[in-house]
Design a protein around this motif. Sequence first.
Motif, short mmCIF file in Angstrom:
data_model
loop_
_atom_site.label_atom_id
_atom_site.label_comp_id
_atom_site.label_asym_id
_atom_site.label_seq_id
_atom_site.Cartn_x
_atom_site.Cartn_y
_atom_site.Cartn_z
N GLY A 117 0.82 -1.20 0.00
CA GLY A 117 0.00 0.00 0.00
C GLY A 117 0.85 1.25 0.00
O GLY A 117 2.00 1.24 -0.46
N THR A 118 0.28 2.31 0.54
CA THR A 118 0.98 3.60 0.56
C THR A 118 0.85 4.27 1.92
O THR A 118 0.96 5.50 2.03
CB THR A 118 0.41 4.55 -0.51
OG1 THR A 118 -0.97 4.85 -0.19
CG2 THR A 118 0.48 3.93 -1.90
N ASP A 119 0.63 3.50 2.97
CA ASP A 119 0.31 4.10 4.26
C ASP A 119 1.50 4.70 4.98
O ASP A 119 1.34 5.23 6.09
CB ASP A 119 -0.40 3.10 5.17
CG ASP A 119 0.31 1.77 5.29
OD1 ASP A 119 0.90 1.32 4.30
OD2 ASP A 119 0.27 1.16 6.37
N GLN A 120 2.70 4.68 4.38
CA GLN A 120 3.80 5.43 4.99
C GLN A 120 3.66 6.93 4.71
O GLN A 120 4.38 7.74 5.29
CB GLN A 120 5.16 4.91 4.52
CG GLN A 120 5.50 5.14 3.04
CD GLN A 120 5.04 4.01 2.16
OE1 GLN A 120 3.88 3.65 2.18
NE2 GLN A 120 5.95 3.47 1.36
N LEU A 126 0.81 12.34 -7.09
CA LEU A 126 0.80 11.02 -7.75
C LEU A 126 2.19 10.40 -7.76
O LEU A 126 2.34 9.19 -7.60
CB LEU A 126 0.26 11.15 -9.17
CG LEU A 126 -1.24 11.45 -9.30
CD1 LEU A 126 -1.61 11.68 -10.76
CD2 LEU A 126 -2.06 10.31 -8.72
N GLU A 127 3.21 11.23 -7.94
CA GLU A 127 4.58 10.71 -7.94
C GLU A 127 4.95 10.16 -6.56
O GLU A 127 5.61 9.11 -6.45
CB GLU A 127 5.55 11.82 -8.34
CG GLU A 127 5.45 12.25 -9.80
CD GLU A 127 4.21 13.11 -10.10
OE1 GLU A 127 3.62 13.65 -9.13
OE2 GLU A 127 3.85 13.20 -11.28
N GLU A 128 4.51 10.83 -5.51
CA GLU A 128 4.80 10.35 -4.16
C GLU A 128 4.00 9.09 -3.84
O GLU A 128 4.51 8.18 -3.16
CB GLU A 128 4.48 11.46 -3.15
CG GLU A 128 5.47 12.62 -3.21
CD GLU A 128 5.01 13.83 -2.43
OE1 GLU A 128 5.87 14.60 -1.96
OE2 GLU A 128 3.78 14.02 -2.27
N VAL A 129 2.79 9.00 -4.34
CA VAL A 129 1.99 7.78 -4.17
C VAL A 129 2.68 6.61 -4.85
O VAL A 129 2.80 5.51 -4.30
CB VAL A 129 0.56 7.98 -4.72
CG1 VAL A 129 -0.18 6.65 -4.78
CG2 VAL A 129 -0.20 8.99 -3.86
N GLU A 134 6.01 1.65 -4.59
CA GLU A 134 7.24 0.97 -5.01
C GLU A 134 8.06 0.53 -3.81
O GLU A 134 8.65 -0.57 -3.82
CB GLU A 134 8.07 1.90 -5.91
CG GLU A 134 7.46 2.14 -7.28
CD GLU A 134 8.22 3.19 -8.08
OE1 GLU A 134 8.14 3.15 -9.31
OE2 GLU A 134 8.89 4.06 -7.47
N GLU A 135 8.15 1.36 -2.79
CA GLU A 135 8.90 1.01 -1.59
C GLU A 135 8.33 -0.26 -0.96
O GLU A 135 9.07 -1.19 -0.60
CB GLU A 135 8.87 2.16 -0.58
CG GLU A 135 9.58 1.84 0.73
CD GLU A 135 9.38 2.90 1.79
OE1 GLU A 135 9.86 2.69 2.92
OE2 GLU A 135 8.74 3.94 1.52
N GLN A 136 7.01 -0.32 -0.82
CA GLN A 136 6.40 -1.48 -0.17
C GLN A 136 6.47 -2.72 -1.07
O GLN A 136 6.66 -3.84 -0.57
CB GLN A 136 4.95 -1.16 0.20
CG GLN A 136 4.84 -0.06 1.24
CD GLN A 136 3.49 -0.05 1.95
OE1 GLN A 136 2.73 -0.99 1.88
NE2 GLN A 136 3.22 1.04 2.66
N ARG A 174 3.97 -3.30 -14.49
CA ARG A 174 5.10 -3.49 -15.39
C ARG A 174 6.38 -3.82 -14.64
O ARG A 174 7.23 -4.57 -15.13
CB ARG A 174 5.30 -2.23 -16.25
CG ARG A 174 4.30 -2.09 -17.39
CD ARG A 174 4.68 -0.97 -18.33
NE ARG A 174 4.65 0.34 -17.69
CZ ARG A 174 3.56 1.12 -17.63
NH1 ARG A 174 2.42 0.70 -18.15
NH2 ARG A 174 3.61 2.31 -17.05
N GLN A 175 6.54 -3.27 -13.44
CA GLN A 175 7.79 -3.49 -12.72
C GLN A 175 7.72 -4.65 -11.73
O GLN A 175 8.75 -5.06 -11.19
CB GLN A 175 8.24 -2.23 -12.01
CG GLN A 175 7.47 -1.90 -10.74
CD GLN A 175 8.10 -0.71 -10.00
OE1 GLN A 175 8.18 0.38 -10.56
NE2 GLN A 175 8.54 -0.93 -8.78
N SER A 176 6.54 -5.19 -11.47
CA SER A 176 6.45 -6.30 -10.52
C SER A 176 7.15 -7.53 -11.08
O SER A 176 7.07 -7.84 -12.27
CB SER A 176 4.99 -6.62 -10.22
OG SER A 176 4.31 -7.07 -11.37
#
Length: 383
Positions: A117-120, A126-129, A134-136, A174-176
């Motif tokens: 997710g993005t809960d950090q 959108l770029e930060e989301v 990507e981090e998670q 695409r990157q997974s």
Amino acid sequence: MTIQLPDFKGGLRAYEPRPEPLAVTPGTPFTSRTVFSAAHVVADPFADTSPDSPAAVDWDATLAFRRHLWSHGLGVAEAMDTAQRGMGLDWAGAAELILRSAAEAQSVGGRIACGVGTDQIAAGTLEEVRAAYEEQLAVVEEAGAQAILMASRALAAAARGPEDYLEIYGHLLRQSAEPVVLHWLGPMFDPALEGYWGSSDLDAATDTFLEVIAAHPDKVDGIKVSLLDAQREIDLRRRLPDGVRCYTGDDFNYPELIAGDEKGFSHALLGIFDPLGPLAAEAVRVLDTGDAKGFRELLDPTVELSRHLFQAPTRFYKTGVVFLAWLAGHQSHFTMVGGLQSARSLPHFARAYELADGLGLFPAPELAEERMKNLLSMYGVTQ
């Protein structure tokens, strides 16, 4: 022996507990369905924390509960949204949970998939989301677990329309490294997700969701749908590309969705399969033999309990889940991360106990009765 339970009218009623639990034993792996339980975490009851503090987790008890689920053949859906994330467990705690649980799964041969997710971040561009996702995703993939791309509150706030969802999810797929599960969580579980996929019109949102999948079918193992609308899930799964699975997240209608019809069926990724683990596993093994009627006979009686635990506000369902884990002896206390043991009423707990006991879910009914009486005494109910 009877126990006095509070009703929903301010009175007490006598209940006679079931003397013996349902007889179920670990068995062979499932062959007809893939089944995950969204497992709860066990809080550390001795930690000096507050609802605003980072969660303190009892790692030994948390991992022991996962071994219990794996022993019955269930997969574990880890670090999920309403099961843990955004409801007491922050990203730092979720990341540690992912690493510990993935290592434990590898050591015992258990199946595990983990939420991304993005809960950090609370909000962002959108770029930060995208960077948060990507981090998670990197943490989950490096841990050796399958990724579940969860719905993002930050994306729901930042997206201007369907095109932003198509761009973000397309980039992540695409990157997974391996096929992922896409999770569509409805606003009944999280009001901040209203209008996900770019529209509050569910038909339009479904079209966008399917457009994401159609563009990357080789990167989508399946979808998890948590909209509590059985017919909408059936219609959606019939529109999926070949090879893309539907994992039901419908805790109101799961028996019929898993059993399926002549045109297909749903696999499962369910919060209710936390307290129902052994019974649910027994039912799926019956279904593996082709006995859909026997499967329904085992699982249909559990729906009343599930609907009770998941009643509005639905996001507090795991208060009942942890309560039942305590009564069943899977943990030594009824304390939750974020102090969420207070999120349901005493009559709610009493009815959950009665329904779970009637199903034979407690391995030691006398222990469950003793603990229920202890809770009642704290509220001033004497026996």
